[in-house]
Write a protein that holds these residues in place. Structure first.
Motif, mmCIF file in Angstrom:
data_model
loop_
_atom_site.group_PDB
_atom_site.id
_atom_site.type_symbol
_atom_site.label_atom_id
_atom_site.label_comp_id
_atom_site.label_asym_id
_atom_site.label_seq_id
_atom_site.Cartn_x
_atom_site.Cartn_y
_atom_site.Cartn_z
ATOM 1 N N UNK A 224 0.812 -1.217 0.000
ATOM 2 C CA UNK A 224 0.000 0.000 0.000
ATOM 3 C C UNK A 224 0.849 1.273 0.000
ATOM 4 N N UNK A 225 2.154 1.133 0.267
ATOM 5 C CA UNK A 225 3.053 2.297 0.288
ATOM 6 C C UNK A 225 3.887 2.357 -0.991
ATOM 7 N N UNK A 226 3.275 1.902 -2.106
ATOM 8 C CA UNK A 226 4.029 1.774 -3.359
ATOM 9 C C UNK A 226 4.620 3.108 -3.822
ATOM 10 N N UNK A 227 3.858 4.211 -3.671
ATOM 11 C CA UNK A 227 4.377 5.490 -4.179
ATOM 12 C C UNK A 227 5.680 5.866 -3.480
ATOM 13 N N UNK A 228 5.705 5.699 -2.147
ATOM 14 C CA UNK A 228 6.930 6.042 -1.416
ATOM 15 C C UNK A 228 8.082 5.136 -1.841
ATOM 16 N N UNK A 229 7.771 3.872 -2.069
ATOM 17 C CA UNK A 229 8.831 2.942 -2.493
ATOM 18 C C UNK A 229 9.382 3.382 -3.856
ATOM 19 N N UNK A 230 8.451 3.620 -4.787
ATOM 20 C CA UNK A 230 8.877 4.006 -6.153
ATOM 21 C C UNK A 230 9.725 5.274 -6.116
ATOM 22 N N UNK A 231 9.305 6.242 -5.317
ATOM 23 C CA UNK A 231 10.002 7.537 -5.325
ATOM 24 C C UNK A 231 11.266 7.556 -4.471
ATOM 25 N N UNK A 232 11.554 6.465 -3.779
ATOM 26 C CA UNK A 232 12.785 6.466 -2.986
ATOM 27 C C UNK A 232 13.720 5.306 -3.363
ATOM 28 N N UNK A 233 13.361 4.516 -4.376
ATOM 29 C CA UNK A 233 14.260 3.417 -4.799
ATOM 30 C C UNK A 233 15.519 4.033 -5.399
ATOM 31 N N UNK A 234 16.645 3.403 -5.115
ATOM 32 C CA UNK A 234 17.894 3.885 -5.733
ATOM 33 C C UNK A 234 17.837 3.531 -7.221
ATOM 34 N N UNK A 235 18.285 4.423 -8.095
ATOM 35 C CA UNK A 235 18.156 4.187 -9.543
ATOM 36 C C UNK A 235 18.728 2.837 -9.982
ATOM 37 N N UNK A 236 19.841 2.397 -9.362
ATOM 38 C CA UNK A 236 20.430 1.123 -9.830
ATOM 39 C C UNK A 236 19.640 -0.101 -9.328
ATOM 40 N N UNK A 237 18.632 0.138 -8.483
ATOM 41 C CA UNK A 237 17.850 -1.013 -7.988
ATOM 42 C C UNK A 237 16.472 -1.120 -8.639
ATOM 43 N N UNK A 238 16.145 -0.117 -9.430
ATOM 44 C CA UNK A 238 14.778 -0.058 -9.972
ATOM 45 C C UNK A 238 14.402 -1.327 -10.729
ATOM 46 N N UNK A 239 15.331 -1.877 -11.498
ATOM 47 C CA UNK A 239 14.984 -3.037 -12.341
ATOM 48 C C UNK A 239 14.467 -4.217 -11.500
ATOM 49 N N UNK A 240 14.864 -4.276 -10.226
ATOM 50 C CA UNK A 240 14.396 -5.380 -9.375
ATOM 51 C C UNK A 240 12.906 -5.253 -9.013
ATOM 52 N N UNK A 241 12.342 -4.088 -9.318
ATOM 53 C CA UNK A 241 10.953 -3.836 -8.924
ATOM 54 C C UNK A 241 9.993 -3.820 -10.123
#
Ligand SMILES: Cc1ncc(C[n+]2csc(CCOP(=O)(O)OP(=O)(O)O)c2C)c(N)n1
Length: 583
Positions: free
Chosen positions: A284-301
């Motif tokens: 339910x906290x997807x927006x915060x996760x998306x906006x705080x993921x480190x750029x090099x980790x995004x592909x894991x999501x």
């Protein structure tokens, strides 16, 4: 007199009245057909009607008022009335009828009709009209009402004006049946019945039509099943994200998605208005996760398949994330051919509802989930929630923090209404809200013009406490939502008064313009004590931490009439500031 004798004597007096009445008079035929139309509405499940005063509409309104099985509400401001009806339809899950007189009254229904269209809510809109030959002839209250709402209704009819031929009655009743069936069938929505009426508009005496039984036409729907090819097809995807938009509460859906999410078969991301927020296994906290993921980790999501259902999605971050990433396919459930391509990746639209789909997938689906994908999302959520709490707790008195405190301490069993614009965004970004709290917002068109009325409408036909959180402009815009005789003490309104459209101070484009305060924010100096008291509401006010908690407590506890709590803010921290703090 026993009951049978009483019925007989009533019958006698009715038949006497009937003899005295000219049954071929235009007024008699008009009332008879409208009374039949009301009976058909009732047979199709209409239990509530909102009536707006007027003379041309009298035959329609009086027919509704004299029909026992439908509860009526008379509300003078048509814009508010239509939003009240929308709220009732949302709360009762049944079609609600709406009646107004001719002229601009009917135009004032338009905002709620549009919201009902995009929110898929069944409103049966009756507008009284003048006969066609009198339109444009400088006659009173006459405008072009045919197809008035354009594409914002599922269908529009015009009642026959000449009612003496028996086919006219059949035609009128056929229209009402069609209108109701179209309004109720998925996707649900508003329908318009324009009713040209000739004078005389009144019968000489109240006439009891007794029980009329016009023919109800029923749609018999067959069950839909999922083609077996889907089970093989879904097995090709290891990283499945399910996204729900606006949706009404549904316990079966909660069970199915909790199971799929908790077993890491999917990543389930509920929108704040999906009534699925914080169910077990959800992200339910997807927006915060998306906006705080480190750029090099995004592909894991990034998922390879996105399955969506329900209406609009509040979170822009989520929408952009799905739009901009390499996702193989997007499927939409319970759709119709015109389903929205929200992520610009739509590949399949399923003609089955979400319950049917997920039940079938759970029973037969050969899901091959990549456990790491679900784990990445779940771990990030476990990490981000306490960080967010710490950041929020450290804030001074401001809108963001007050929203957090209100959302996280809502009394049990409240229905929460979120105004556009900041309140719904606060709740979307940090939904510290008990699972099971019903949440609603006018997100079909995201207008600020019916916020109070739609919440009021829901509270009128319910006994639970309804808490609305809205901004000062939204409250002022729709303060006529308080102008009716039906409000109860289960309506509680919290106004975040930041003295203007605070959202614009946070939007990157708008806040950079030199016209920010004058054009976008439209700074205003008002307080709302007089508004609340004038409308017979309790009024509370606070503007600092010292009084906040105690005022909030009193606000929830007070009874007897609706309550308005104004919380006044001077300056604010934006959601962006909060995200930076969490990062
Ligand atoms: C009918 C309508 N007119 C204009 C807008 C554009 N709009 C979106 S948010 C907003 C300001 C809302 O201000 P307020 O209710 O005080 O809420 P805040 O932004 O402070 O949360 C406006 C004018 C809209 N959504 N609906």
């Amino acid at each position: 007199m026993d009951e049978a004798e009483e019925v007989n004597s009533n019958r006698k007096s009715i038949s006497k009245t009937r003899k005295q009445m000219n049954e071929n008079s235009p007024a008699f035929l008009t009332y008879k057909i409208l009374y039949e139309a009301v009976s058909i509405c009732h047979a199709h499940g209409v239990e509530h009607v909102v009536l707006c005063p007027g003379s041309r509409s009298a035959p329609i309104a009086l027919s509704f008022m004299r029909f026992e099985g439908i509860k009526h509400f008379v509300i003078p401001d048509e814009r508010s009335a239509a939003y009240v009806a929308l709220g009732m339809a949302r709360q009762t899950k049944k079609p609600v009828a709406l009646v107004c007189t001719s002229g601009t009254a009917s135009l004032n229904f338009a905002p709620a009709v549009a919201e009902a269209f995009f929110s898929e809510l069944p409103l049966i809109v009756f507008t009284a009209d003048r006969p066609a030959e009198w339109i444009g002839q400088a006659d009173n209250q006459a405008i072009f009402q045919t197809n008035l709402y354009g594409k914002h209704v599922k269908t529009a009819f015009t009642f026959p004006t000449e009612l003496s031929h028996p086919d006219s009655e059949w035609y009128a009743i056929r229209q009402v049946n069609e209108a109701l069936n179209i309004a109720k069938i998925q996707p649900k929505g508003p329908v318009h019945i324009n009713v040209p009426l000739r004078e005389p508009l009144y019968l000489d005496e109240a006439y009891d039509f007794g029980i009329l039984s016009p023919k109800k036409v029923e749609i018999v729907q067959s069950e839909r099943t999922l083609p077996s090819s889907v089970y093989d097809n879904i097995a090709h995807y290891q990283r499945i994200m399910v996204v729900s938009g606006t949706h009404r509460p549904n316990k079966t859906l909660v069970e199915l998605l909790s199971k799929l999410g908790s077993e890491s078969k999917i990543v389930f991301v509920p929108d704040i208005t999906s009534n699925l927020v914080n169910i077990p296994g959800s992200i339910s906290f997807a927006e915060l996760i998306i906006d705080t993921i480190k750029p090099d980790e995004i592909s894991n999501f990034v998922p390879d398949l996105v399955i969506s259902f329900g209406g609009p999605i509040v979170s822009k971050s989520l929408k952009n994330f799905v739009r901009n990433k390499e996702i193989k396919e997007h499927w939409h459930l319970s759709g119709h051919p015109g389903s929205a391509d929200t992520f610009q990746k739509l590949a399949k639209v399923f003609d089955i509802d979400s319950v049917g789909f997920f039940k079938a997938v759970l029973e037969n689906g050969k899901l091959q989930p990549n456990p790491e994908f679900a784990r990445n999302w779940a771990n990030s959520q476990v990490d981000i929630k306490p960080k967010t709490k710490i950041a929020l707790d450290s804030l001074p008195f401001c809108e963001v923090k007050s929203a957090y405190q209100i959302l996280s301490s809502l009394p049990d069993d409240v229905v929460l209404h979120l105004g556009n614009s900041l309140p719904v965004r606060f709740a979307s970004v940090f939904p510290f809200i008990k699972s099971g709290t019903e949440i609603y917002s006018n997100r079909g068109t995201s207008g600020i013009d019916g916020t109070v009325s739609s919440a009021a409408g829901q509270s009128m036909v319910d006994t639970q406490m309804h808490v609305l959180i809205c901004g000062d402009l939204a409250f002022m815009y729709d303060s006529n939502g308080l102008w009716n005789n039906y409000l109860k003490d289960n309506l509680k309104i919290i106004v975040f008064n930041n003295h203007g459209g605070g959202i614009f101070r946070t939007l990157p484009g708008a806040k950079a313009q030199k016209e920010l305060e004058e054009y976008f924010v439209v700074k205003q100096p008002l307080n709302f004590g007089y508004t609340a008291i004038q409308h017979n509401c309790h009024y509370f006010h606070c503007k600092d931490f010292e009084t906040f908690q105690i005022t909030l407590y009193g606000f929830y506890a007070i009874t007897g009439k609706p309550a308005v709590l104004e919380i006044e803010f001077r300056e604010d921290l934006s959601i962006e500031n909060l995200k930076q703090m969490i990062k």
